[in-house]
Enzyme design. Sequence first.
Site, short mmCIF file in Angstrom:
data_model
loop_
_atom_site.label_atom_id
_atom_site.label_comp_id
_atom_site.label_asym_id
_atom_site.label_seq_id
_atom_site.Cartn_x
_atom_site.Cartn_y
_atom_site.Cartn_z
CD GLU A 1 47.60 65.51 -11.42
OE1 GLU A 1 46.97 64.14 -12.17
OE2 GLU A 1 46.93 66.25 -10.71
CG HIS B 1 43.68 63.82 -10.86
ND1 HIS B 1 44.20 64.67 -11.64
CD2 HIS B 1 42.12 64.22 -10.81
CE1 HIS B 1 43.22 65.25 -12.42
NE2 HIS B 1 42.08 65.36 -11.80
CB ILE B 2 41.24 59.24 -6.39
CG1 ILE B 2 41.45 59.88 -5.16
CG2 ILE B 2 42.45 58.52 -6.87
CD1 ILE B 2 41.45 58.97 -3.75
#
Length: 399
Positions: free
Chosen positions: A260, A283-284
């Site tokens: 990431e 990535h939430i």
Amino acid sequence: MAQIVLFENIHPSAREVFAAAGYTDIATHASALPPAELREALRGAQVAGIRSRTHLDAELLGAAPDLRVVGCFCIGTNQVDLNNAMQRGIPVFNAPFSNTRSVAELVLGETILLLRRIPEKNARVHLGHWDKSAAGAFETRGKTLGIVGYGNIGSQISTLAESIGMRVIFHDVEAKLPLGNARAAGSLAELLGQADVVTLHVPGGKGTENLIDAAALKQMKRGAILINASRGTVVDIAALHAALTSGHLAGAALDVFPTEPKGVDEPLASPLIGLPNVLLTPHIGGSTQESQENIGREVAEKLVRFLQAGTTKSAVNFPELPYLERAGAARILHVHRNAPGALGALDNLLAEQGLNIVSQSLQTRGQIGYVVTDVDGEVSDSVMAALRGHPVTVRCDLL
């Protein structure tokens, strides 16, 4: 130096919990720090609060001898060398419950959007096309959702999915009690072969690396959808790209990736970029105001209980002792090597110093033992020096 150091813009709710408990010596950092700066920021700190980007390896832990406890203000703890922390007498806490609803809602929303082909329809409208075709668009009602990993998040998704009429099956390496009308699949292959939508909620690590590879993707129904909001290493991205471009899968949504970006301005490198039937999010899964506030409070409360009472219940790497009311004038927290006679040596040393034990609780984990001892009388510096200097002692603190 601050007694408590918080990194990565941890929600102010954590500071509120600390302040209410009388801890006001707090330093905060808006982001993760490079190793050299992190080492300096941890100098003298007793408590470290981190999220997923701050890595505490053995070298950094060794350079922070005053560090007593670590709080991971997230679910994952693989950014900490947990075994090394345990060997140093440092319990590590996380937040396994506080963001489950946020992740579950994201997965459910992505399920609806992908079944209706909304990402493609949305892109075409932006490009000037008015495609009202119903081809390939489906309701969620009556579809089968396959949940791989039936833990806190997976079971929450199960409940929400049933409420909108989905049939739920799940697979887990451990036997789990089904919620509602969900049922356990006989195997991962059985789940993959039956599910219209597969959502992944397993931990990272070697045991789940490329769990969904080319062979697993071939087992999925043609036209099925894959969602991954667990760990980026769980899915073979090249194999997923092939399954999507060949038309075997109708769509996918990924919130996590094998590698990431390290910052807001660094682009994601992935072969999935540009595919019209793929939702990519940074990535939430747990990034809602509600979940961050809850996480801040949950982890800070665990840290306060440890600081005030030595409580290690729900620590991920440490012998777990529940909250115990203090029964004496002082409380000694003693971490020792899990060896025969360790507790006896501690008790004999206290007796030699004229201290009467009024309450004691012990738990062990692997090579480490942890005992909370309440004593009558004053515990002098010389007593603490004797305890800390004993060959069996890993760490000893006085409350």
